[in-house]
Design a protein around this motif. Structure first.
Motif, short mmCIF file in Angstrom:
data_model
loop_
_atom_site.label_atom_id
_atom_site.label_comp_id
_atom_site.label_asym_id
_atom_site.label_seq_id
_atom_site.Cartn_x
_atom_site.Cartn_y
_atom_site.Cartn_z
N THR A 76 0.86 -1.18 0.00
CA THR A 76 0.00 0.00 0.00
C THR A 76 0.89 1.23 0.00
N PHE A 77 0.67 2.13 -0.97
CA PHE A 77 1.47 3.35 -1.11
C PHE A 77 0.62 4.55 -0.72
N ARG A 78 1.14 5.39 0.15
CA ARG A 78 0.41 6.56 0.60
C ARG A 78 1.27 7.81 0.48
N LYS A 79 0.59 8.92 0.37
CA LYS A 79 1.25 10.23 0.24
C LYS A 79 2.18 10.20 -0.98
N ASN A 80 3.38 10.75 -0.85
CA ASN A 80 4.29 10.84 -2.00
C ASN A 80 5.19 9.61 -2.08
N SER A 81 4.58 8.48 -2.34
CA SER A 81 5.33 7.24 -2.50
C SER A 81 4.88 6.54 -3.76
N GLY A 82 5.72 5.63 -4.25
CA GLY A 82 5.36 4.92 -5.47
C GLY A 82 6.45 3.97 -5.90
N ILE A 83 6.45 3.65 -7.20
CA ILE A 83 7.41 2.73 -7.79
C ILE A 83 8.11 3.41 -8.96
N SER A 84 9.40 3.16 -9.06
CA SER A 84 10.21 3.67 -10.18
C SER A 84 10.89 2.49 -10.87
N VAL A 85 11.06 2.59 -12.19
CA VAL A 85 11.79 1.55 -12.92
C VAL A 85 13.28 1.90 -12.94
N ASN A 86 14.08 0.91 -13.23
CA ASN A 86 15.52 1.11 -13.33
C ASN A 86 15.82 2.10 -14.46
N GLY A 87 16.60 3.14 -14.15
CA GLY A 87 16.95 4.12 -15.17
C GLY A 87 15.85 5.09 -15.51
N GLY A 88 14.80 5.18 -14.67
CA GLY A 88 13.68 6.07 -14.94
C GLY A 88 14.00 7.50 -14.60
N ALA A 89 12.99 8.35 -14.75
CA ALA A 89 13.17 9.79 -14.56
C ALA A 89 13.54 10.15 -13.13
N PHE A 90 13.22 9.30 -12.16
CA PHE A 90 13.65 9.56 -10.79
C PHE A 90 15.15 9.33 -10.61
N ASN A 91 15.74 8.67 -11.61
CA ASN A 91 17.19 8.48 -11.66
C ASN A 91 17.75 7.79 -10.41
N PRO A 92 17.21 6.60 -10.07
CA PRO A 92 17.77 5.88 -8.93
C PRO A 92 19.12 5.26 -9.31
N PRO A 93 19.94 4.89 -8.32
CA PRO A 93 21.14 4.12 -8.62
C PRO A 93 20.78 2.79 -9.29
N ALA A 94 21.75 2.17 -9.88
CA ALA A 94 21.50 0.90 -10.56
C ALA A 94 20.87 -0.11 -9.61
N ILE A 95 19.78 -0.71 -10.04
CA ILE A 95 19.06 -1.66 -9.20
C ILE A 95 19.77 -3.01 -9.25
N LYS A 96 19.96 -3.61 -8.09
CA LYS A 96 20.71 -4.86 -8.02
C LYS A 96 19.89 -6.05 -8.48
N GLU A 97 18.60 -6.05 -8.14
CA GLU A 97 17.75 -7.19 -8.48
C GLU A 97 16.45 -6.68 -9.09
N GLY A 98 15.98 -7.36 -10.13
CA GLY A 98 14.72 -6.98 -10.75
C GLY A 98 14.82 -5.68 -11.53
N LYS A 99 13.65 -5.09 -11.80
CA LYS A 99 13.59 -3.90 -12.64
C LYS A 99 12.96 -2.70 -11.94
N GLN A 100 12.44 -2.89 -10.73
CA GLN A 100 11.69 -1.81 -10.09
C GLN A 100 12.08 -1.68 -8.62
N ILE A 101 11.95 -0.48 -8.10
CA ILE A 101 12.16 -0.20 -6.68
C ILE A 101 11.05 0.74 -6.20
N ALA A 102 10.90 0.84 -4.87
CA ALA A 102 9.96 1.80 -4.30
C ALA A 102 10.67 3.11 -4.01
#
Length: 552
Positions: free
Chosen positions: A428-454
Motif C-alpha cells: 500500500t502506497f500513501r502520500k508521495n510514495s510509489g514505484i520507479s523503474v531502473n533508469g527512470g526519470a527519478f534516476n535511482p542508482p543501478a538496481i541490483k535485483e529486478g527492474k523496479q524499486i519503491a
C-alpha cells in the motif's frame, strides 16, 4: 470509529414545537369526533382542503396541525392527498393508540407522487411520540435541516408495534427514519420497502427490541444505510446499501453500523460502493463496532467497497464482540481505497474481538495483496471458506506460510518510468510514495535485483502485512537516497503502528546499501509493517529487497 460519536448524532429534542401552513387558531383544542364504534377515515389536502371541513374525501382538512386537534380511535386512517405538500416541522404526541387487529394508519390517497412533508427549520420534519399499533406508509419526507421522521418516547413507557412502509426519505443531514429512546422502550418495529437518498442513513435506532428491516434501499447516503445500536433481537433482510459514504467523517463511515446488539441477523443483503473520504478510516460494508453478541451475517453480497468488507472493532475497554457468525456470504473486489483497516476482507482490530465466533462457508474473490482474514482469536472457528475458483482458503498460520509478497516491488509492472501510489500490488502506497523503474526519470542508482524499486518522496510511506511466529526479528532492506535531491532523506520503521528504534539515515546516493532495523518482538499472527519517509521536503529515498529475519 467511536460509538460515542454515533450516539451523539442521535440525541435530539423530542419536545419540539412546530406549525404547518393553515389555520392554527384552535391548535390547543382537542375535538373528539364521534365514530359510532366504527373506524373513520380522515382526508387531508393542502391544495383543496380547509381545517373547518369535516375531513371527508369531498371536504378534506388542509393542515397537518389538524391532527393534533382530533382524538383518534383504533382502526382510524389519516390519508394525505397524493401530489400535495406540507411545510413542517410538525410534532404529534400521544395521539395514536391502535390495536393488533385495528392499527391506526397514516397513508395516502389519490393519484400522483407520494404526499410530501418538508421543513426549513426544526430538529425533525415529522416527530411522532408515544404511539402504539401505528402504520405510516406511502409518504415522502424531505427536504429538511435535521432528521426526517422521528418516533420518540417522552412518557417513559413502552411503545411499539409500529410499521413504516414504502416511505421515501431524502435530503436531510441526519437519519431519515430514527427511533429515539435509550431505555428499550421501543419494541416490535417493522421497516418495510423504504428508500433513502442524500440522508445520513436510511434508518437508525438507539435502543429497541424485535426490530425488523426488509426490502429497503439506501442509495447515495452521507454515512451509510443503517445504524443499529442497543437492539435485542431483529433482522435486516433483502436490503441494499449502495454508493454511500459521501460525507466526510474523520472517525470513519460504513454501510451498516452495529453496536451493543444481541441476537440480530443480517441476511440476503447487498452492500456495495461504500466510499472513503480524505484520510478517514473505515469505509467497510459492515462495522461490528463493539459489544455485539450473537449477531449473524449470512447470504450477503459485499463488493466494490473502498474499505474492507467486515471489521470487528474493539474500543480497548473490554467491550468485545462475541459469538458472531459470518456465513455463506460472497466477498468481491473490496479494499479498493482502504486506509485503516486495510489488507483484508475481514479485519479484526485485535485477537479477542469475536470470541467464540464463526467464519464459515464464504466465497472470496480477492484483489492482489488482499488476504481474506486477519489472524483471529483461537476461539474463533474459521472453516469451509474458498476463493472464487473453489480453492480452500486457510489462515496463514494454518497453512504454515510466510505472507510477505513482492519484497522487491516488481508488482505491478509499470508501463511508464514511475508512478505515484500504484495499485494492483501487495504494498500500500500513501502520500508521495510509489514505484520507479531502473533508469527512470527519478534516476535511482543501478538496481541490483529486478527492474523496479519503491520510492519515498518527503513524508511518503508504504506498508505491507507479514505472518510471523512469536519471537524477535529485524527488518532488513536495501536503500539509497536520490542523488539529485541530496542527502537528508531517512526512513523510520513501524511494526503494528509502533516505531522501532530511531530514524535511519541513508548514506549513499550512488549505490544501494544494506540496512536493518532495531530488533522487535511479536506474538504469533499477521503483522503490519510500515516504512515512512522522515523528511517533509523534496528529498527521496529508494527501497528494495525488504525482508524480515528471525533472531536466535
Amino acid at each position: 470509529m467511536q460509538i460515542k460519536y454515533i450516539l451523539s448524532i442521535m440525541t435530539c429534542l423530542l419536545l419540539m414545537s412546530g406549525s404547518c401552513d393553515g389555520n392554527n387558531d384552535n391548535e390547543d383544542i382537542t375535538v373528539p369526533i364521534p365514530n359510532n364504534g366504527e373506524p373513520t377515515t380522515y382526508y387531508i389536502s393542502s391544495s383543496i382542503g380547509a381545517d373547518t371541513n369535516p375531513g371527508t374525501s369531498a371536504a378534506p382538512w388542509r393542515t397537518l396541525d389538524k391532527i393534533n386537534q382530533v382524538t383518534f380511535n383504533p382502526g382510524d386512517k389519516i390519508l394525505l392527498k397524493s401530489g400535495d405538500s406540507w411545510n413542517g416541522p410538525i410534532t404529534i404526541s400521544s395521539k395514536f393508540t391502535g390495536t393488533e387487529i385495528l392499527p391506526i394508519v397514516i397513508s395516502s390517497y389519490g393519484e400522483g407522487n407520494k404526499p410530501n412533508i418538508k421543513a426549513s427549520t426544526g430538529t425533525a420534519i415529522l416527530t411522532i411520540n408515544n404511539s402504539d399499533y401505528l402504520q405510516v406508509e406511502n409518504i415522502d419526507i424531505g427536504n429538511g435541516p435535521g432528521y426526517g421522521l422521528i418516533f420518540g418516547v417522552t412518557d417513559n413507557k413502552k411503545h411499539g408495534n409500529i410499521k413504516v412502509k414504502n416511505v421515501h426519505v431524502h435530503d436531510v443531514p441526519i437519519a431519515g427514519i430514527f427511533f429515539n429512546d435509550g431505555k428499550f422502550n421501543n419494541y416490535n418495529i417493522d421497516i418495510v420497502s423504504c428508500t433513502a437518498d442524500n440522508v445520513e442513513m436510511l434508518f437508525a435506532i438507539s435502543s429497541g427490541e424485535n426490530v425488523n428491516i426488509s426490502d429497503c434501499v439506501a442509495n447515495n447516503c452521507i454515512y451509510g444505510g443503517f445504524s443499529i445500536i442497543s437492539v435485542k433481537g431483529g433482522t435486516i433482510d433483502n436490503c441494499k446499501v449502495l454508493n454511500c459514504g459521501t460525507g466526510n467523517y474523520p472517525n470513519g463511515a460504513c454501510g451498516i453500523f452495529l453496536g451493543i446488539n444481541d441476537g440480530f441477523v443480517i441476511s440476503n443483503t447487498e452492500i456495495a460502493y461504500q466510499k472513503r473520504q480524505a484520510d478517514n478510516p473505515d469505509a467497510e460494508a459492515i462495522d461490528f463496532e463493539r459489544d455485539n453478541k450473537n449477531v449473524t451475517v449470512k447470504n450477503c453480497y459485499m463488493h466494490d467497497n473502498d474499505g474492507c468488507a467486515i471489521m470487528f472493532f474493539d474500543n480497548m475497554k473490554g467491550l468485545v464482540n462475541e459469538d458472531c457468525i459470518i456465513e455463506d456470504c460472497v466477498f468481491e473486489n473490496n479494499s479498493l481505497n482502504a486506509s485503516s483497516p486495510r489488507g483484508f476482507e475481514i479485519s479484526f482490530s485485535r485477537l479477542d474481538c469475536n470470541n467464540n465466533g464463526t467464519i464459515r462457508n464464504n466465497t472470496f474473490k480477492l484483489n492482489p495483496g488482499i488476504q481474506f482474514i486477519t489472524t483471529v482469536d483461537p476461539s474463533v472457528t474459521v472453516t469451509g471458506n474458498k476463493n472464487d475458483k473453489g480453492e480452500p482458503l486457510e489462515l496463514a498460520y494454518e497453512a504454515g506460510i510466510l505472507i510477505f509478497n513482492n519484497a522487491g516491488f516488481e508488482v505491478p509492472a509499470l508501463a511508464e518510468e514511475y508512478q505515484y501510489q500504484p495499485s494492483g500490488g501487495y504494498w500500500t502506497f500513501r502520500k508521495n510514495s510509489g514505484i520507479s523503474v531502473n533508469g527512470g526519470a527519478f534516476n535511482p542508482p543501478a538496481i541490483k535485483e529486478g527492474k523496479q524499486i519503491a520510492f519515498l518522496q518527503g513524508d511518503g510511506e508504504i506498508s505491507n502485512y507479514i505472518y510471523l511466529s512469536a519471537g524477535s526479528y529485524k527488518l532488513s532492506f536495501s536503500a539509497a537516497y536520490r542523488n539529485s535531491s541530496g542527502i537528508g532523506q531517512g526512513v523510520a520503521i513501524y511494526i503494528n503502528n509502533n516505531k522501532i528504534g530511531g530514524d535511519i539515515s541513508l548514506t549513499s546516493g550512488t549505490n544501494f546499501e544494506n540496512y536493518e532495523s532495531d530488533s522487535f518482538s511479536v506474538e504469533t499472527g499477521i503483522n503490519l509493517i510500515e516504512i515512512r519517509g522522515t523528511y517533509t521536503g523534496d528529498k527521496t529515498a529508494f527501497l528494495d529487497n525488504i525482508n524480515v529475519k528471525k533472531l536466535p
